[in-house]
Design a protein around this motif. Structure first.
Motif, PDB file in Angstrom:
ATOM      1  N   CYS A   1     -10.965  -0.566   3.655  1.00  0.00           N
ATOM      2  CA  CYS A   1     -10.693  -1.448   2.524  1.00  0.00           C
ATOM      3  C   CYS A   1     -11.070  -2.869   2.906  1.00  0.00           C
ATOM      4  O   CYS A   1     -10.711  -3.326   3.988  1.00  0.00           O
TER       5      CYS A   1
ATOM      6  N   TYR B   1       0.825  -1.210   0.000  1.00  0.00           N
ATOM      7  CA  TYR B   1       0.000   0.000   0.000  1.00  0.00           C
ATOM      8  C   TYR B   1       0.855   1.253   0.000  1.00  0.00           C
ATOM      9  O   TYR B   1       1.869   1.341   0.676  1.00  0.00           O
TER      10      TYR B   1
ATOM     11  N   GLN C   1     -12.656  -2.613  -3.814  1.00  0.00           N
ATOM     12  CA  GLN C   1     -12.467  -2.995  -2.413  1.00  0.00           C
ATOM     13  C   GLN C   1     -12.607  -1.814  -1.451  1.00  0.00           C
ATOM     14  O   GLN C   1     -12.663  -2.010  -0.234  1.00  0.00           O
ATOM     15  N   PHE C   2     -12.655  -0.605  -1.987  1.00  0.00           N
ATOM     16  CA  PHE C   2     -12.663   0.584  -1.127  1.00  0.00           C
ATOM     17  C   PHE C   2     -14.012   0.767  -0.440  1.00  0.00           C
ATOM     18  O   PHE C   2     -15.069   0.574  -1.039  1.00  0.00           O
TER      19      PHE C   2
ATOM     20  N   CYS D   1      -2.858  -0.049  -3.836  1.00  0.00           N
ATOM     21  CA  CYS D   1      -2.090  -1.233  -3.400  1.00  0.00           C
ATOM     22  C   CYS D   1      -2.183  -2.302  -4.469  1.00  0.00           C
ATOM     23  O   CYS D   1      -2.925  -2.179  -5.456  1.00  0.00           O
TER      24      CYS D   1
HETATM   25 FE1  SF4 Z   1      -8.165  -1.268  -3.422  1.00  0.00          FE
HETATM   26 FE2  SF4 Z   1      -5.795  -1.674  -2.330  1.00  0.00          FE
HETATM   27 FE3  SF4 Z   1      -6.973   0.680  -2.074  1.00  0.00          FE
HETATM   28 FE4  SF4 Z   1      -7.903  -1.466  -0.816  1.00  0.00          FE
HETATM   29  S1  SF4 Z   1      -5.936  -0.444  -0.463  1.00  0.00           S
HETATM   30  S2  SF4 Z   1      -9.114   0.072  -1.877  1.00  0.00           S
HETATM   31  S3  SF4 Z   1      -7.530  -3.072  -2.336  1.00  0.00           S
HETATM   32  S4  SF4 Z   1      -6.257  -0.245  -3.985  1.00  0.00           S
END
Ligand code: SF4
Length: 62
Positions: A40, A12, A27-28, A55
């Motif tokens: 997340c 991340y 995933q947010f 990430c």
């Molecule tokens: Fe998506 Fe990763 Fe951000 Fe979570 S931390 S919302 S999985 S990009």
């Protein structure tokens, strides 16, 4: 709170990568508004995920 172990495992970062960010990731879990930190689904217990972060688990929001 931050989940440092999961953040590290998923590389991340608080900035976008290749134009992709958390706000555009399925995933947010959005915070109060578009600029507020959120959560997340794959980084449990963390409520300081930046909408403009990224990430390795990034997946385009449908
Ligand atoms: Fe998506 Fe990763 Fe951000 Fe979570 S931390 S919302 S999985 S990009």
């Amino acid at each position: 709170a931050k989940n440092d172990a999961s953040r590290k495992a998923l590389q991340y970062q608080d900035t976008p990568k290749n134009g992709n960010n958390c706000a555009g990731c399925m995933q947010f879990v959005p915070g109060k508004d578009a600029k507020s930190p959120g959560g997340c689904k794959v980084i449990p217990g963390d409520n300081e995920i930046s909408p403009n972060g990224w990430c390795a688990a990034w997946v385009k929001k449908a």
